[in-house]
Write an enzyme that holds these catalytic residues in place. Structure first.
Site, PDB file in Angstrom:
ATOM      1  N   HIS A   1       5.389   3.294   0.076  1.00  0.00           N
ATOM      2  CA  HIS A   1       5.598   3.610  -1.342  1.00  0.00           C
ATOM      3  C   HIS A   1       4.686   4.733  -1.788  1.00  0.00           C
ATOM      4  CE1 HIS A   1       6.888  -0.834  -1.498  1.00  0.00           C
ATOM      5  NE2 HIS A   1       7.870  -0.054  -1.121  1.00  0.00           N
TER       6      HIS A   1
ATOM      7  N   ASP B   1       6.982   4.096  -9.880  1.00  0.00           N
ATOM      8  CA  ASP B   1       7.914   3.960  -8.752  1.00  0.00           C
ATOM      9  C   ASP B   1       8.745   2.693  -8.935  1.00  0.00           C
ATOM     10  OD1 ASP B   1       6.746   1.687  -7.553  1.00  0.00           O
ATOM     11  OD2 ASP B   1       5.812   2.796  -5.923  1.00  0.00           O
TER      12      ASP B   1
ATOM     13  N   TRP C   1      14.056   5.989   4.250  1.00  0.00           N
ATOM     14  CA  TRP C   1      14.590   7.214   3.646  1.00  0.00           C
ATOM     15  C   TRP C   1      13.673   8.422   3.863  1.00  0.00           C
ATOM     16  CZ3 TRP C   1      19.106   8.797   3.257  1.00  0.00           C
ATOM     17  CH2 TRP C   1      19.433   9.906   2.482  1.00  0.00           C
TER      18      TRP C   1
ATOM     19  N   SER D   1      11.959   9.017   6.532  1.00  0.00           N
ATOM     20  CA  SER D   1      12.275   9.478   7.885  1.00  0.00           C
ATOM     21  C   SER D   1      13.607  10.209   7.896  1.00  0.00           C
ATOM     22  CB  SER D   1      12.341   8.296   8.860  1.00  0.00           C
ATOM     23  OG  SER D   1      11.065   7.712   8.972  1.00  0.00           O
TER      24      SER D   1
ATOM     25  N   GLU E   1      13.165  13.665   6.352  1.00  0.00           N
ATOM     26  CA  GLU E   1      12.370  14.522   7.256  1.00  0.00           C
ATOM     27  C   GLU E   1      13.255  15.001   8.411  1.00  0.00           C
ATOM     28  OE1 GLU E   1       9.006  12.035   8.271  1.00  0.00           O
ATOM     29  OE2 GLU E   1       8.262  12.089   6.210  1.00  0.00           O
TER      30      GLU E   1
ATOM     31  N   GLU F   1      16.413  -1.086   2.444  1.00  0.00           N
ATOM     32  CA  GLU F   1      17.747  -0.512   2.190  1.00  0.00           C
ATOM     33  C   GLU F   1      18.231   0.284   3.400  1.00  0.00           C
ATOM     34  OE1 GLU F   1      15.268   1.300   1.982  1.00  0.00           O
ATOM     35  OE2 GLU F   1      15.679   3.351   1.367  1.00  0.00           O
TER      36      GLU F   1
END
Ligand code: UDP
Length: 475
Positions: free
Chosen positions: A18, A115, A368, A370, A373, A389
């Site tokens: 996070h 967040d 997400w 990764s 990127e 997720e």
């Protein structure tokens, strides 16, 4: 510049997964839009040192950080308390610390961005009379599913995973029951109630920022903006400002690993990594090792001890063969793959590795960060979702974007055997299908770069966001 009077506080929930996207957002606001940024970090007693993540490449720190001291929640949880519930409790218990920290700041922020686990801090922004925004460091599709979940809750009886038809989200690609996010897996678990609460609190802010971009998710973004049934639940405007990722550290001496990569042929190495916390069973690790070896491809593998032994056990120290192979890898694996493979314990420089010209594939858990990127590096993937997720992300990467292949059965449900792994690796690295995926991901890489450049969709969206904030503040 118009944004100079802005001082944004970004509140990060506990955990590296996070904190990274929050720091990346803070860096972007500070370096590209001249905004003063203070990141408020909800810490745990085991929070990692984040100093490395704060710096732009070889530059000084550009955002301030304040650690909110950890809270003791041991009396509020037990052995069955799931991770989302624990996170939500931690955030809730930390709110007095957040309030007193903001109150005590010499230069108070005039905007709060929370967040997705920190929406309970919105009333604090109201107390200080400042605008409040939500940052969802993942996709528009996730945002739509979560926002719509309170409606699904009313429409659907029984467990979502037991439904025979996909879940309909207005204007968006339907969600297969097995792809729902972790808190939707069991409607009787307290973490599902926390998730429903979050879904409703998503709508209480002045806007929703997401780490996606127009060209990546045109359908879900259109639905979030204009589909009447979805707009009935998604109240605030949405701001796709991605793909934001950690900067690539090119300065400083090269690691041995990067020096090895320098010597490998173009796009010949597959990188295997399961994020900041993903672990596999001992049996799955064995099969993965054999699969990599059978594929005869070069690889870099970030290995963690098997889940059942506990992720904290020190690597390579106990139970290893004479060549150093730990006992949960096949005997002699390290010797046999010495020339073609690297096994990295626990953590590697992922953005640098993915961006290296010798890397041609990524076996990933589909967190997400990764995924973006990887897209920004133009590398096709093997999607191996584990939790959170990630199943949703894997489906999008595979079926919608066509830049990934995945095992037939979800890895969390069944051990993926060595022959299937060998085939997946060869598909990405050798076969025609891999070439098609590579071409597609390279196009996406260009669209990602364009989105962030001046005049690109995400750059403009960020400018619009800052303008909207200015209007609220009447600067
Ligand atoms: N990461 C890394 N080295 C590792 C493992 C992870 O640099 O060995 C970084 C990765 O580059 C990404 C983040 O940690 O920025 C992981 O975030 P993601 O959303 O992919 O997964 P999560 O850790 O949240 O499951």
């Amino acid at each position: 510049m118009y944004s100079q009077k802005l001082h944004v506080a970004i509140l990060s929930s506990p955990g590296l997964g996070h904190l990274i996207p929050v720091l990346v957002l803070g860096n972007r606001l500070a370096t590209h839009h001249a905004v003063k940024v203070t990141v408020l970090v909800l810490t745990t007693s085991t929070s990692p040192a984040e100093s490395q993540l704060l710096k732009p490449p070889s530059g000084p720190k550009v955002v301030d950080t304040i650690n909110i001291p950890p809270v003791d929640i041991s009396h509020l949880i037990d052995a069955n308390t799931r991770v989302v519930t624990q996170l939500c409790i931690m955030v809730r218990e930390s709110l007095p610390g957040v309030r007193s920290t903001i109150a005590g700041m010499k230069h108070r922020p005039n905007v709060l961005i929370a967040d997705l686990f920190c929406t309970e801090a919105f009333p604090i922004a109201t107390e200080f009379n400042i605008p409040k925004y939500l940052y969802i460091p993942t996709t528009a599709w996730f945002t739509a599913l979560t926002s719509y979940c309170p409606v699904l809750h009313e429409q659907i009886d029984g467990q979502y995973v037991d439904q025979s038809e996909p879940l309909q989200i207005p204007g968006c690609k339907p969600v297969r029951p097995e792809d729902v996010v972790d808190p939707m897996l069991d409607r009787n678990d307290p973490q599902y109630r926390e998730y429903l609460r979050q879904a409703m609190e998503f709508q209480l802010g002045d806007g929703i920022l997401m780490n996606t971009w127009e060209e990546l998710e045109p359908v879900s973004l259109e639905a979030l903006r204009r589909n009447e049934s979805l707009r009935a639940v998604v109240k605030p405007p949405v701001y796709p400002i991605g793909p934001l990722t950690r900067p690539i550290e090119l300065a400083g001496p090269k690691s041995e690993l990067i020096e090895w990569l320098d010597k490998q042929p173009h796009e010949s190495v597959i990188f295997v990594c399961f994020g900041s916390g993903g672990t596999l069973s001992a049996q799955q690790i064995t099969e993965l090792a054999w699969g990599l070896e059978l594929s005869q491809q070069r690889f870099i593998w970030v290995v963690r001890p098997p889940a059942e032994n506990g992720a904290d056990e020190s690597f390579f120290t106990s139970g290893s063969a004479s060549d150093g192979t730990p006992d949960y890898l096949p005997e002699g694996f390290l010797s046999r793959t010495k020339k073609t493979g690297w096994v990295v314990p626990l953590w590697a420089q992922q953005p640098e590795i993915l961006n290296h010209p010798s890397v041609g594939g990524f076996l990933s858990h589909c967190g997400w960060n990764s995924a973006v990127e990887c897209i920004k590096s133009g590398v096709p993937m093997i999607a191996w979702p584990l939790y959170a997720e990630q199943r949703l992300n894997a489906t999008m990467l595979t079926e919608e974007l066509g830049i990934a292949v995945r095992p037939e059965i979800l890895p969390a449900k069944k051990v993926v055997d060595r022959e299937e792994i060998e085939k997946l690796v060869r598909t990405v690295m050798e076969y025609k299908e891999g070439k098609v995926m590579r071409d597609k991901v390279k196009k996406l890489k260009n669209s990602a770069e364009n989105a962030l450049n001046k005049g690109g969709s995400s750059y403009d969206t960020m400018c619009n966001l800052l303008r909207d904030i200015q209007m609220r503040l009447r600067f």
